[in-house]
Write an enzyme that holds these catalytic residues in place. Sequence first.
Site, PDB file in Angstrom:
ATOM      1  CE1 TYR A  36      -3.775   2.423   0.261  1.00 27.42           C
ATOM      2  CE2 TYR A  36      -2.979   2.715   2.338  1.00 27.42           C
ATOM      3  CZ  TYR A  36      -3.771   3.268   1.569  1.00 27.42           C
ATOM      4  OH  TYR A  36      -4.870   4.139   1.419  1.00 27.42           O
ATOM      5  CE1 TYR A  39      -2.784   0.255   5.919  1.00 32.66           C
ATOM      6  CE2 TYR A  39      -0.374   0.771   5.961  1.00 32.66           C
ATOM      7  CZ  TYR A  39      -1.537  -0.042   5.329  1.00 32.66           C
ATOM      8  OH  TYR A  39      -1.581  -1.380   5.139  1.00 32.66           O
TER       9      TYR A  39
HETATM   10  P1  NAD Z   1      -8.427  -9.453   3.954  1.00 37.03           P
HETATM   11  O1  NAD Z   1      -8.953  -9.396   5.145  1.00 37.03           O
HETATM   12  O2  NAD Z   1      -9.098 -10.229   2.724  1.00 37.03           O
HETATM   13  O3  NAD Z   1      -6.965 -10.458   3.771  1.00 37.03           O
HETATM   14  C1  NAD Z   1      -6.038 -10.238   5.133  1.00 37.03           C
HETATM   15  C2  NAD Z   1      -5.992 -11.729   5.344  1.00 37.03           C
HETATM   16  O4  NAD Z   1      -4.669 -11.906   6.442  1.00 37.03           O
HETATM   17  C3  NAD Z   1      -7.188 -12.394   6.154  1.00 37.03           C
HETATM   18  O5  NAD Z   1      -7.716 -13.137   5.394  1.00 37.03           O
HETATM   19  C4  NAD Z   1      -6.586 -12.581   7.674  1.00 37.03           C
HETATM   20  O6  NAD Z   1      -7.353 -13.698   8.137  1.00 37.03           O
HETATM   21  C5  NAD Z   1      -5.041 -12.795   7.290  1.00 37.03           C
HETATM   22  N1  NAD Z   1      -4.423 -12.942   8.269  1.00 37.03           N
HETATM   23  C6  NAD Z   1      -4.051 -12.013   9.342  1.00 37.03           C
HETATM   24  N2  NAD Z   1      -3.012 -12.326  10.217  1.00 37.03           N
HETATM   25  C7  NAD Z   1      -2.683 -13.489   9.704  1.00 37.03           C
HETATM   26  C8  NAD Z   1      -1.756 -14.612  10.093  1.00 37.03           C
HETATM   27  N3  NAD Z   1      -0.933 -13.984  11.117  1.00 37.03           N
HETATM   28  N4  NAD Z   1      -1.438 -15.723   9.239  1.00 37.03           N
HETATM   29  C9  NAD Z   1      -2.026 -15.795   8.311  1.00 37.03           C
HETATM   30  N5  NAD Z   1      -3.085 -15.114   7.813  1.00 37.03           N
HETATM   31  C10 NAD Z   1      -3.463 -13.777   8.656  1.00 37.03           C
HETATM   32  O7  NAD Z   1      -7.911  -7.786   3.431  1.00 37.03           O
HETATM   33  P2  NAD Z   1      -7.063  -7.287   2.283  1.00 37.03           P
HETATM   34  O8  NAD Z   1      -7.400  -6.042   2.161  1.00 37.03           O
HETATM   35  O9  NAD Z   1      -7.627  -8.038   0.899  1.00 37.03           O
HETATM   36  O10 NAD Z   1      -5.762  -7.555   2.447  1.00 37.03           O
HETATM   37  C11 NAD Z   1      -4.745  -8.506   1.644  1.00 37.03           C
HETATM   38  C12 NAD Z   1      -3.510  -7.654   1.413  1.00 37.03           C
HETATM   39  O11 NAD Z   1      -3.796  -6.620   0.519  1.00 37.03           O
HETATM   40  C13 NAD Z   1      -2.894  -7.206   2.588  1.00 37.03           C
HETATM   41  O12 NAD Z   1      -1.506  -7.548   2.416  1.00 37.03           O
HETATM   42  C14 NAD Z   1      -3.252  -5.750   2.643  1.00 37.03           C
HETATM   43  O13 NAD Z   1      -2.387  -4.923   3.277  1.00 37.03           O
HETATM   44  C15 NAD Z   1      -3.186  -5.454   1.079  1.00 37.03           C
HETATM   45  N6  NAD Z   1      -3.821  -4.195   0.825  1.00 37.03           N
HETATM   46  C16 NAD Z   1      -5.225  -3.971   1.012  1.00 37.03           C
HETATM   47  C17 NAD Z   1      -5.774  -2.678   0.715  1.00 37.03           C
HETATM   48  C18 NAD Z   1      -7.199  -2.393   0.703  1.00 37.03           C
HETATM   49  O14 NAD Z   1      -7.742  -1.271   0.895  1.00 37.03           O
HETATM   50  N7  NAD Z   1      -8.031  -3.569   1.382  1.00 37.03           N
HETATM   51  C19 NAD Z   1      -5.063  -1.834  -0.044  1.00 37.03           C
HETATM   52  C20 NAD Z   1      -3.691  -2.112  -0.411  1.00 37.03           C
HETATM   53  C21 NAD Z   1      -3.011  -3.292  -0.020  1.00 37.03           C
END
Ligand code: NAD
Length: 286
Positions: free
Chosen positions: A172, A182
């Site tokens: 991000y 954040y």
């Molecule tokens: P999401 O909730 O779908 O995914 C995050 C996942 O991480 C969840 O399924 C959670 O159970 C899992 N998780 C947390 N701790 C864990 C651990 N210790 N071991 C294994 N799994 C674990 O949300 P998302 O937003 O799709 O996130 C996915 C990625 O995308 C992340 O790296 C997030 O930072 C990144 N991201 C998200 C956004 C946004 O706006 N949603 C923007 C940029 C980047």
Amino acid sequence: RGKRAFIAGVADDNGYGWAIAKSLAAAGAEILVGTWVPALNIFESSLRRGKFDESRVLPDGSLMEISKVYPLDAVFDSLEDVPEDIRTNKRYAGSSKWTVQEVAESVKQDFGSIDILVHSLANGPEVTKPLLETSRNGYLAAISASSYSFVSLLRHFVPIMNPGGASISLTYIASERIIPGYGGGMSSAKAALESDTKVLAFEAGRKHKVRVNTISAGPLRSRAAKAIGFIDMMIDYSLENAPLQKELSAEEVGNAAAFLVSPLASAITGTVLYVDNGLNAMGVGV
Ligand code: NAD
């Protein structure tokens, strides 16, 4: 032979991990997922009961199949690292072999090898606190769950990755620009993840012919993002200010991921690819 992908960080059908799984499945890959242990029961029972069937539909009308769901907690590398309170916690005691090393061993036993490794997980217990108010433990927990988890996954999976394989993570823009809200060291964790993408691209490229890239994604209303508390504001901000004034869909990130891990991207490694409707390129909002 079709490719096989292991996607860490899928626990429902709202996040980037699910969308990446779908895009890879649509391109013909076999899908394995790693699901955070505390979320495993509800994810598996929802899958079984057909709760995700509508979102499993692929462009050709078939349903995405997940060959196997592995319990995973990416903050623990091996059994010796697991403290007593987690080991005996009832949400953890019901599953086994969920440390990174054990999951990689299980995948090796079950399938032999993989071609694609996806890291789509993050966690920062103090994400709602400004960095200036973040504790050492909160900061280190963010780095452990969101940055080292990728180093650990690649380290343990790369020996079973076929040459020509590829890995990606999700980052991000808060790593490089100020995004108030954040917090908790999550901006630091994403900066580490992006830097590690370069170093690991070198090491995994030279040693295993495996590529390493990261996607800097725009805002999506996932479960994790809702927990941060400012996601609607970020989506509105992007709609108003990005070059492309449309809401970003998870599928657009999934498709970019499918490209990056495909032979079409065979000379791309060590990069941050923005999939954010171009918001990163703006200097001021207009
Ligand atoms: P999401 O909730 O779908 O995914 C995050 C996942 O991480 C969840 O399924 C959670 O159970 C899992 N998780 C947390 N701790 C864990 C651990 N210790 N071991 C294994 N799994 C674990 O949300 P998302 O937003 O799709 O996130 C996915 C990625 O995308 C992340 O790296 C997030 O930072 C990144 N991201 C998200 C956004 C946004 O706006 N949603 C923007 C940029 C980047």
